[in-house]
Design a protein around this motif. Structure first.
Motif, PDB file in Angstrom:
ATOM      1  N   LEU A  78       0.823  -1.201   0.000  1.00  0.00           N
ATOM      2  CA  LEU A  78       0.000   0.000   0.000  1.00  0.00           C
ATOM      3  C   LEU A  78       0.857   1.250   0.000  1.00  0.00           C
ATOM      4  O   LEU A  78       1.985   1.251   0.506  1.00  0.00           O
ATOM      5  CB  LEU A  78      -0.929   0.021   1.221  1.00  0.00           C
ATOM      6  N   CYS A  79       0.287   2.308  -0.551  1.00  0.00           N
ATOM      7  CA  CYS A  79       0.946   3.610  -0.557  1.00  0.00           C
ATOM      8  C   CYS A  79      -0.072   4.651  -0.116  1.00  0.00           C
ATOM      9  O   CYS A  79      -1.197   4.695  -0.641  1.00  0.00           O
ATOM     10  CB  CYS A  79       1.469   3.924  -1.952  1.00  0.00           C
ATOM     11  N   GLU A  80       0.290   5.484   0.827  1.00  0.00           N
ATOM     12  CA  GLU A  80      -0.630   6.504   1.320  1.00  0.00           C
ATOM     13  C   GLU A  80      -0.650   7.699   0.377  1.00  0.00           C
ATOM     14  O   GLU A  80       0.391   8.276   0.058  1.00  0.00           O
ATOM     15  CB  GLU A  80      -0.227   6.963   2.717  1.00  0.00           C
ATOM     16  N   VAL A  81      -1.851   8.056  -0.073  1.00  0.00           N
ATOM     17  CA  VAL A  81      -2.042   9.231  -0.928  1.00  0.00           C
ATOM     18  C   VAL A  81      -3.110  10.108  -0.298  1.00  0.00           C
ATOM     19  O   VAL A  81      -3.867   9.674   0.566  1.00  0.00           O
ATOM     20  CB  VAL A  81      -2.438   8.828  -2.365  1.00  0.00           C
ATOM     21  N   GLN A  82      -3.179  11.353  -0.752  1.00  0.00           N
ATOM     22  CA  GLN A  82      -4.114  12.313  -0.172  1.00  0.00           C
ATOM     23  C   GLN A  82      -5.263  12.588  -1.132  1.00  0.00           C
ATOM     24  O   GLN A  82      -5.091  12.582  -2.351  1.00  0.00           O
ATOM     25  CB  GLN A  82      -3.405  13.631   0.151  1.00  0.00           C
ATOM     26  N   ASP A  83      -6.425  12.822  -0.543  1.00  0.00           N
ATOM     27  CA  ASP A  83      -7.546  13.318  -1.326  1.00  0.00           C
ATOM     28  C   ASP A  83      -7.727  14.808  -1.041  1.00  0.00           C
ATOM     29  O   ASP A  83      -7.037  15.366  -0.197  1.00  0.00           O
ATOM     30  CB  ASP A  83      -8.830  12.546  -1.008  1.00  0.00           C
TER      31      ASP A  83
ATOM     32  N   LEU B 105     -21.476   7.343  -2.410  1.00  0.00           N
ATOM     33  CA  LEU B 105     -21.227   5.928  -2.660  1.00  0.00           C
ATOM     34  C   LEU B 105     -19.903   5.454  -2.063  1.00  0.00           C
ATOM     35  O   LEU B 105     -19.586   4.265  -2.142  1.00  0.00           O
ATOM     36  CB  LEU B 105     -21.246   5.654  -4.167  1.00  0.00           C
ATOM     37  N   GLY B 106     -19.139   6.371  -1.491  1.00  0.00           N
ATOM     38  CA  GLY B 106     -17.890   5.990  -0.842  1.00  0.00           C
ATOM     39  C   GLY B 106     -16.721   5.818  -1.779  1.00  0.00           C
ATOM     40  O   GLY B 106     -15.727   5.172  -1.401  1.00  0.00           O
ATOM     41  N   PHE B 107     -16.797   6.361  -2.996  1.00  0.00           N
ATOM     42  CA  PHE B 107     -15.687   6.277  -3.929  1.00  0.00           C
ATOM     43  C   PHE B 107     -14.639   7.322  -3.551  1.00  0.00           C
ATOM     44  O   PHE B 107     -14.845   8.518  -3.743  1.00  0.00           O
ATOM     45  CB  PHE B 107     -16.151   6.515  -5.370  1.00  0.00           C
ATOM     46  N   GLN B 108     -13.542   6.869  -3.006  1.00  0.00           N
ATOM     47  CA  GLN B 108     -12.467   7.788  -2.636  1.00  0.00           C
ATOM     48  C   GLN B 108     -11.573   8.028  -3.843  1.00  0.00           C
ATOM     49  O   GLN B 108     -11.071   7.078  -4.457  1.00  0.00           O
ATOM     50  CB  GLN B 108     -11.666   7.222  -1.469  1.00  0.00           C
ATOM     51  N   VAL B 109     -11.379   9.284  -4.165  1.00  0.00           N
ATOM     52  CA  VAL B 109     -10.614   9.662  -5.357  1.00  0.00           C
ATOM     53  C   VAL B 109      -9.439  10.521  -4.917  1.00  0.00           C
ATOM     54  O   VAL B 109      -9.617  11.490  -4.176  1.00  0.00           O
ATOM     55  CB  VAL B 109     -11.495  10.450  -6.355  1.00  0.00           C
ATOM     56  N   PRO B 110      -8.217  10.191  -5.340  1.00  0.00           N
ATOM     57  CA  PRO B 110      -7.052  10.987  -4.929  1.00  0.00           C
ATOM     58  C   PRO B 110      -7.077  12.380  -5.538  1.00  0.00           C
ATOM     59  O   PRO B 110      -7.765  12.646  -6.531  1.00  0.00           O
ATOM     60  CB  PRO B 110      -5.867  10.166  -5.449  1.00  0.00           C
ATOM     61  N   ALA B 111      -6.295  13.263  -4.930  1.00  0.00           N
ATOM     62  CA  ALA B 111      -6.339  14.672  -5.325  1.00  0.00           C
ATOM     63  C   ALA B 111      -5.832  14.889  -6.743  1.00  0.00           C
ATOM     64  O   ALA B 111      -6.282  15.824  -7.414  1.00  0.00           O
ATOM     65  CB  ALA B 111      -5.509  15.508  -4.344  1.00  0.00           C
ATOM     66  N   TYR B 112      -4.908  14.036  -7.231  1.00  0.00           N
ATOM     67  CA  TYR B 112      -4.401  14.267  -8.585  1.00  0.00           C
ATOM     68  C   TYR B 112      -5.449  13.927  -9.645  1.00  0.00           C
ATOM     69  O   TYR B 112      -5.227  14.194 -10.827  1.00  0.00           O
ATOM     70  CB  TYR B 112      -3.099  13.478  -8.833  1.00  0.00           C
ATOM     71  N   ILE B 113      -6.603  13.378  -9.239  1.00  0.00           N
ATOM     72  CA  ILE B 113      -7.721  13.154 -10.155  1.00  0.00           C
ATOM     73  C   ILE B 113      -8.794  14.218  -9.960  1.00  0.00           C
ATOM     74  O   ILE B 113      -9.341  14.762 -10.923  1.00  0.00           O
ATOM     75  CB  ILE B 113      -8.318  11.747  -9.965  1.00  0.00           C
TER      76      ILE B 113
END
Length: 347
Positions: free
Chosen positions: A159-164, A267-275
């Motif tokens: 796993l890699c931690e990314v930010q939303d 719906l709980g779809f977590q999307v990273p900030a670069y998207i």
């Protein structure tokens, strides 16, 4: 939030590398933003947020180049790990929305007082400063270390931690709720108002084309203009208040985007900030800020202000609320500058 880089099934020996999927995801985002930029190319450099849109596409290109380089070289030979690339990109993109919104609002508010010759250079400098502070923040806060997760079922994942971007999530949710609450009491009148706004927009385009084609005053053209003006005086009742009319003009363009964003959130779809930091969000914010400033300045300047062009035709929705006692002239004909604030040229 965490990005799954690799997965193993210890019992079956199955291994799955998700690096290719991340490359495809970044390329799709780059393609969507580039297409949106192509549609908005005529408004580039007209405002700070428009310059920010160009910078987002350049950042997308840089991220696509780096992720493809890591994928082609392989995780073992690449000097950068895909985890660090994703973590750094997400932290950088997460740090730019708030400065962009604040500077964009200030840019619109000072639109009538700035020197238009130096404005493009100022926009470039401010945009570079926004990305510079975001890069410094990401460099100082990102670890980029892979973490191992062992499942009870015998599977293992890297796993890699990314930010939303929390700001964008709450921005979409709040704006969607506000628009729904404002428009709900007038729900039955919305189709009629939209139809009238389309008619006003068509008339405005005719006036624009008439102004481009005319070189000398013409009696025939004057009669045509008077005929169009008489047609536009067929008022609808009741007319919407100005703030409702401008909200309608905003929602016609941006409710689909806000609806999709809110649906993903519920719906709980977590999307990273670069998207999530993309041109759709930037142009939605651009339209919101322009609409607010237009509403404030229209008390003194009417429908014709020096705001840069964007997706929403605010002048049409001003006439939807206030009527067409003033002709639907192109912006170039009406000059609301301080020295020539009362000059109205009829052709």
């Amino acid at each position: 939030m965490f990005a799954i880089i690799e997965q193993w099934d210890m019992e079956s020996g199955c291994h799955r590398d998700n690096l290719k999927q991340y490359v495809v995801l970044v390329l799709i985002k780059l393609g969507v933003d580039a297409f949106a930029l192509l549609l908005l190319s005529r408004t580039l450099c007209t405002s700070l947020l428009s310059m920010c849109s160009l910078s987002v596409v350049l950042a997308d290109m840089a991220m696509a180049f780096v992720t493809m380089a890591v994928w082609l070289q392989g995780a073992e030979r690449s000097p950068l790990s895909i985890c660090y690339v994703l973590a750094f990109a997400s932290a950088t993109f997460a740090a730019v929305p708030l400065p962009m919104v604040c500077l964009g609002l200030l840019d619109y508010y000072l639109e009538d007082t700035c020197n238009h010759l130096s404005k493009p250079l100022r926009n470039v400098i401010l945009t570079l400063l926004v990305w510079a502070q975001a890069g410094v923040y990401a460099y100082s806060s990102v670890d980029g270390q892979l973490m191992v997760l062992n499942y009870m079922t015998g599977r293992k994942a890297l796993l890699c931690e990314v930010q939303d971007s929390t700001l964008i999530a709450y921005f979409a949710l709040g704006l969607f709720g506000v628009v729904i609450c404002l428009m709900l009491p007038f729900w039955s009148m919305i189709p009629q108002w939209i139809k009238e706004a389309d008619r006003l927009h068509e008339a405005r385009e005719k006036f624009k084309n008439l102004g481009r084609n005319l070189k000398f005053p013409s009696t025939c053209c004057t009669e045509t203009t008077n005929s169009e003006e008489r047609d536009l005086k067929e008022a609808i009742q009741p007319r919407p208040p100005l703030w409702i009319s401008l909200t309608l003009g905003f929602s016609v363009f941006w409710m689909p985007y806000l609806g999709v964003s809110v649906s993903c959130l519920f719906l709980g779809f977590q999307v990273p900030a670069y998207i999530t930091v993309n041109l759709l969000w930037l142009e939605c914010t651009n339209s919101l800020l322009a609409g607010v400033i237009f509403w404030i300045k229209s008390e003194k300047l009417g429908p014709y202000t020096h705001l840069p062009e964007n997706m929403c035709v605010w002048q049409v929705y001003w006439h939807l609320s206030k009527g067409t006692q003033q002709q639907l002239l192109p912006e170039a004909v009406f000059n609301p500058s301080p020295m020539k604030g009362n000059i109205l040229i009829h052709v």
